[in-house]
Design a protein around this motif. Structure first.
Motif, short mmCIF file in Angstrom:
data_model
loop_
_atom_site.label_atom_id
_atom_site.label_comp_id
_atom_site.label_asym_id
_atom_site.label_seq_id
_atom_site.Cartn_x
_atom_site.Cartn_y
_atom_site.Cartn_z
N MET A 1 -28.18 57.34 -39.88
CA MET A 1 -28.69 57.34 -38.43
C MET A 1 -29.53 56.10 -38.13
SD MET A 1 -30.95 60.06 -36.28
CE MET A 1 -29.59 60.89 -35.44
N ARG A 2 -28.74 55.19 -37.10
CA ARG A 2 -29.55 54.02 -36.74
C ARG A 2 -30.02 54.17 -35.35
NH1 ARG A 2 -26.69 48.58 -38.06
NH2 ARG A 2 -28.04 48.81 -39.66
N LEU A 3 -31.49 53.91 -35.38
CA LEU A 3 -31.97 54.18 -33.88
C LEU A 3 -32.12 52.55 -33.23
CD1 LEU A 3 -34.06 57.15 -34.79
CD2 LEU A 3 -31.86 57.09 -33.52
N VAL A 4 -31.81 52.43 -32.09
CA VAL A 4 -32.25 50.99 -31.48
C VAL A 4 -33.36 51.09 -30.72
CG1 VAL A 4 -31.42 49.18 -30.05
CG2 VAL A 4 -29.85 50.52 -31.42
N LEU A 5 -34.30 50.27 -31.27
CA LEU A 5 -35.65 50.25 -30.89
C LEU A 5 -35.72 49.11 -29.50
CD1 LEU A 5 -38.57 51.65 -30.89
CD2 LEU A 5 -38.94 49.96 -32.58
N GLU A 6 -36.06 49.51 -28.44
CA GLU A 6 -36.29 48.21 -27.30
C GLU A 6 -37.50 48.13 -26.76
OE1 GLU A 6 -33.71 49.03 -23.95
OE2 GLU A 6 -32.22 49.52 -25.23
N ILE A 7 -38.36 46.87 -27.06
CA ILE A 7 -39.60 46.72 -26.61
C ILE A 7 -39.71 45.62 -25.45
CG2 ILE A 7 -41.87 45.93 -27.60
CD1 ILE A 7 -40.65 46.57 -30.45
N GLU A 8 -40.45 46.04 -24.57
CA GLU A 8 -40.72 45.08 -23.47
C GLU A 8 -42.31 45.15 -23.11
OE1 GLU A 8 -39.51 47.11 -19.25
OE2 GLU A 8 -37.92 47.14 -20.73
N GLN A 9 -42.60 43.90 -22.49
CA GLN A 9 -44.19 44.00 -21.90
C GLN A 9 -44.06 44.34 -20.69
OE1 GLN A 9 -45.94 40.25 -22.47
NE2 GLN A 9 -47.97 41.58 -22.88
N GLU A 10 -45.00 45.41 -19.98
CA GLU A 10 -45.15 45.70 -18.77
C GLU A 10 -46.03 44.43 -18.04
OE1 GLU A 10 -44.19 49.15 -17.28
OE2 GLU A 10 -42.99 48.40 -19.02
N ALA A 11 -45.99 44.70 -16.75
CA ALA A 11 -46.66 43.65 -16.09
C ALA A 11 -48.29 43.66 -16.34
CB ALA A 11 -46.51 44.21 -14.38
N ASP A 12 -48.82 45.01 -16.74
CA ASP A 12 -50.08 45.15 -16.87
C ASP A 12 -50.62 44.53 -18.43
OD1 ASP A 12 -49.26 47.01 -18.47
OD2 ASP A 12 -50.42 48.65 -17.56
N GLY A 13 -49.55 44.24 -18.93
CA GLY A 13 -49.89 43.79 -20.34
C GLY A 13 -49.67 44.57 -21.53
N ARG A 14 -49.47 45.67 -21.15
CA ARG A 14 -49.20 46.84 -22.36
C ARG A 14 -47.70 46.62 -22.73
NH1 ARG A 14 -49.98 52.57 -19.95
NH2 ARG A 14 -48.66 51.57 -18.27
N TRP A 15 -47.31 47.05 -24.04
CA TRP A 15 -46.17 46.71 -24.47
C TRP A 15 -45.48 48.48 -24.57
CZ3 TRP A 15 -43.55 42.57 -25.83
CH2 TRP A 15 -44.17 41.43 -25.69
N LEU A 16 -44.32 48.64 -24.14
CA LEU A 16 -43.30 49.83 -24.31
C LEU A 16 -42.30 49.58 -25.23
CD1 LEU A 16 -42.89 52.56 -22.84
CD2 LEU A 16 -41.47 51.44 -21.18
N ALA A 17 -42.33 50.81 -26.17
CA ALA A 17 -41.20 50.69 -26.77
C ALA A 17 -40.48 52.01 -26.76
CB ALA A 17 -41.60 50.79 -28.30
N GLU A 18 -38.99 51.94 -26.57
CA GLU A 18 -38.16 52.96 -26.20
C GLU A 18 -37.07 53.02 -27.07
OE1 GLU A 18 -36.03 54.65 -22.30
OE2 GLU A 18 -36.63 52.52 -22.37
N ILE A 19 -36.64 54.30 -27.47
CA ILE A 19 -35.29 54.60 -28.28
C ILE A 19 -34.43 55.37 -27.07
CG2 ILE A 19 -34.17 55.73 -30.18
CD1 ILE A 19 -36.93 55.33 -31.59
N ALA A 20 -33.37 54.84 -26.54
CA ALA A 20 -32.38 55.21 -25.68
C ALA A 20 -31.77 56.35 -26.16
CB ALA A 20 -31.63 54.10 -25.10
N ASP A 21 -31.45 56.28 -27.43
CA ASP A 21 -30.44 57.36 -28.06
C ASP A 21 -31.28 58.67 -27.93
OD1 ASP A 21 -28.41 55.98 -28.22
OD2 ASP A 21 -28.60 55.23 -30.27
N LEU A 22 -32.59 58.75 -27.88
CA LEU A 22 -33.41 59.94 -27.93
C LEU A 22 -34.25 60.08 -26.58
CD1 LEU A 22 -34.93 59.77 -31.51
CD2 LEU A 22 -32.95 61.23 -30.72
N PRO A 23 -33.64 60.76 -25.62
CA PRO A 23 -34.31 60.47 -24.28
C PRO A 23 -35.74 61.11 -24.47
CG PRO A 23 -32.01 61.67 -24.39
CD PRO A 23 -32.42 61.54 -25.68
N GLY A 24 -36.67 60.29 -23.60
CA GLY A 24 -38.05 60.67 -23.92
C GLY A 24 -38.88 60.19 -24.91
N VAL A 25 -38.23 59.36 -25.79
CA VAL A 25 -38.95 58.78 -26.86
C VAL A 25 -39.03 57.40 -26.31
CG1 VAL A 25 -38.80 57.99 -29.22
CG2 VAL A 25 -37.80 60.38 -28.66
N MET A 26 -40.37 57.35 -25.75
CA MET A 26 -40.88 56.02 -25.34
C MET A 26 -42.56 56.08 -25.80
SD MET A 26 -40.95 56.25 -21.13
CE MET A 26 -39.08 55.78 -21.22
N ALA A 27 -43.04 55.00 -25.88
CA ALA A 27 -44.47 54.70 -26.48
C ALA A 27 -45.27 53.50 -25.90
CB ALA A 27 -44.68 55.22 -27.71
#
Length: 68
Positions: A1-27
Motif C-alpha cells: 500500500m503506497r500512501l502519498v503525503l502532501e506537505i505545505e506551509q500555512e500562512a501562519d508558518g505551521r506545516w500541514l501534512a495530508e494523505i488524500a487517500d485517507l480522508p481526514g488524515v492531516m496533521a
C-alpha cells in the motif's frame, strides 16, 4: 500500500501534512518533519482501526509513504 503525503506551509508558518487517500488524515507541525511524522502516525492508526472493524483489508505486506 503506497500512501502519498502532501506537505505545505500555512500562512501562519505551521506545516500541514495530508494523505488524500485517507480522508481526514492531516496533521500540523512546527516543521515539515514533525507534520509528516504526525500524519504518518495518524494514517497507521486509521488503517488499524479500519482493519479491526472489518471495513477494509488492503494489501498490508508493505506500507510506504511517498512525498508528493
Amino acid at each position: 500500500m503506497r500512501l502519498v503525503l502532501e506537505i505545505e506551509q500555512e500562512a501562519d508558518g505551521r506545516w500541514l501534512a495530508e494523505i488524500a487517500d485517507l480522508p481526514g488524515v492531516m496533521a500540523y507541525g512546527q516543521t515539515p518533519d514533525e507534520a509528516k511524522a504526525r500524519a504518518q502516525a495518524l494514517a497507521l492508526r486509521v488503517i488499524a482501526d479500519r482493519l479491526e472493524h472489518g471495513e477494509e483489508s488492503p494489501d498490508l505486506q508493505s506500507i510506504s509513504f511517498t512525498a508528493a
